[in-house]
Design an enzyme around this catalytic site. Structure first.
Site, PDB file in Angstrom:
ATOM      1  N   ASP A  67       0.813  -1.214   0.000  1.00 28.86           N
ATOM      2  CA  ASP A  67       0.000   0.000   0.000  1.00 28.86           C
ATOM      3  C   ASP A  67       0.848   1.265   0.000  1.00 28.86           C
ATOM      4  OD1 ASP A  67       0.941  -0.487   2.559  1.00 28.86           O
ATOM      5  OD2 ASP A  67      -1.022  -0.702   3.470  1.00 28.86           O
ATOM      6  N   ASN A 135      -7.384  -2.522  14.488  1.00 26.95           N
ATOM      7  CA  ASN A 135      -8.794  -2.823  14.183  1.00 26.95           C
ATOM      8  C   ASN A 135      -8.933  -4.034  13.260  1.00 26.95           C
ATOM      9  OD1 ASN A 135      -7.940  -1.810  11.742  1.00 26.95           O
ATOM     10  ND2 ASN A 135      -9.482  -0.198  11.584  1.00 26.95           N
ATOM     11  N   HIS A 137      -7.233  -4.542  10.430  1.00 31.81           N
ATOM     12  CA  HIS A 137      -7.000  -4.330   8.997  1.00 31.81           C
ATOM     13  C   HIS A 137      -5.704  -4.988   8.546  1.00 31.81           C
ATOM     14  CE1 HIS A 137      -4.881  -0.255   9.851  1.00 31.81           C
ATOM     15  NE2 HIS A 137      -3.968  -1.008   9.263  1.00 31.81           N
ATOM     16  N   GLU A 142      -9.719  -1.661   5.377  1.00 26.64           N
ATOM     17  CA  GLU A 142     -10.387  -1.352   6.629  1.00 26.64           C
ATOM     18  C   GLU A 142     -11.622  -2.246   6.806  1.00 26.64           C
ATOM     19  OE1 GLU A 142      -8.915   0.358   8.723  1.00 26.64           O
ATOM     20  OE2 GLU A 142      -8.166   2.285   7.994  1.00 26.64           O
TER      21      GLU A 142
HETATM   22  C1  GLP Z   1      -0.552   0.470   8.530  1.00 27.27           C
HETATM   23  C2  GLP Z   1      -0.177  -0.358   7.306  1.00 27.27           C
HETATM   24  C3  GLP Z   1      -0.369  -1.833   7.545  1.00 27.27           C
HETATM   25  C4  GLP Z   1       0.270  -2.226   8.865  1.00 27.27           C
HETATM   26  C5  GLP Z   1      -0.414  -1.500   9.988  1.00 27.27           C
HETATM   27  C6  GLP Z   1       0.180  -1.831  11.349  1.00 27.27           C
HETATM   28  O1  GLP Z   1      -1.862   0.841   8.545  1.00 27.27           O
HETATM   29  N1  GLP Z   1      -0.891   0.038   6.136  1.00 27.27           N
HETATM   30  O2  GLP Z   1       0.194  -2.568   6.458  1.00 27.27           O
HETATM   31  O3  GLP Z   1       0.177  -3.603   9.048  1.00 27.27           O
HETATM   32  O4  GLP Z   1      -0.259  -0.112   9.776  1.00 27.27           O
HETATM   33  O5  GLP Z   1       1.282  -1.017  11.591  1.00 27.27           O
HETATM   34  P1  GLP Z   1       2.354  -1.260  12.722  1.00 27.27           P
HETATM   35  O6  GLP Z   1       3.166  -2.412  12.251  1.00 27.27           O
HETATM   36  O7  GLP Z   1       3.159   0.009  12.757  1.00 27.27           O
HETATM   37  O8  GLP Z   1       1.616  -1.538  13.960  1.00 27.27           O
END
Ligand code: GLP
Length: 240
Positions: A67, A135, A137, A142
């Site tokens: 993404d 959440n 995702h 989402e």
């Molecule tokens: C973002 C990314 C996800 C990631 C998530 C968790 O929203 N788009 O790909 O898994 O955050 O992030 P973190 O690893 O910093 O907790």
């Protein structure tokens, strides 16, 4: 789903690294699906160390990232393309031409999604690395995203904007929209490795492993994948 619980973040990263290294060693021109966020940083650090110390080569490896924020590109240090170059690619012998991510500044977002879907058709991930949002995702899919969605532009939820704001100077600077692979593109990977650490992920991890398979918790779709491994630390596994 295979579940591996580790005592801490360091051990989680090491276990994840072993799985990635196996894929790259068995197939030096593997396609790796990669993720951003703080979760995979330890894994990327291990890949860099191993390349430095043992010479594991990524010369023929190809990557596809999940993404990217809309409006950001490599000139912004908050972009995901910048994150990948800084935290992983510049530490490996990978050819940047073999690394792929949505163009956050594409003039025509729909055309950009179509381009990325076409690319993913010919570059099926041998292994897809994932983190998980608090959440539930995955990538930027989402709650409520249809499981059959492919690459699309999403409106980020307030909770994701809040979670991700720690990496920006001000919450107002977090883009409201992003490009993301859809659950269908993720499920198309031959193997999936999802990582989670910390108590703030425990509820999402429960939904991922034991909850109902529902579009309200996007990660739950992974229960239907034939080769998915979760590596998480004890804090993230505390509700299992
Ligand atoms: C973002 C990314 C996800 C990631 C998530 C968790 O929203 N788009 O790909 O898994 O955050 O992030 P973190 O690893 O910093 O907790």
């Amino acid at each position: 789903m295979n579940v591996i619980v580790t005592k801490d973040y360091q051990e989680m990263s090491m276990k994840a690294f072993e799985l990635v290294k196996k894929v790259v060693t068995e197939n030096p021109s593997a396609v790796l699906g990669l993720a951003t966020g703080s979760t995979p940083l330890g894994l990327y650090g291990e890949m860099a160390r191993d390349h430095r110390e043992n010479g594991t080569s990524y010369r023929d490896v190809k990557t596809v990232n999940l993404d990217e924020y809309e409006g950001l590109d490599v000139t912004s240090d908050q972009s995901y393309v910048y994150f990948m170059r800084e935290n992983l690619f510049r530490h490996l012998d990978i050819d940047l031409k073999n690394t792929n991510i949505e163009n956050g500044r594409a003039q025509d977002p729909e055309k950009e999604c179509a381009r990325y879907n076409a690319l993913l058709e010919v570059m099926r991930q041998d292994l897809q690395v994932l983190g998980i949002g608090s959440n539930g995702h995955i990538a930027f899919n989402e709650p409520g995203t249809p499981f059959d969605a492919q690459t699309h532009v999403v409106e980020l939820t307030e909770s994701t904007i809040k979670d991700n704001s720690r990496l920006f100077a001000r919450i107002e600077d977090v883009p409201r929209r992003a490009f993301t692979m859809g659950p269908k593109n993720i499920m198309n990977a031959k193997k999936i490795l999802i990582l989670a650490n910390g108590a703030n992920k425990a509820k999402a991890v429960y939904g991922l492993v034991k909850g109902e398979v529902t579009e309200q918790l996007p990660a739950s779709v992974l229960q239907r994948h034939p080769d998915c491994t979760l590596v998480c630390d004890e804090a993230a596994a505390s509700l299992l």
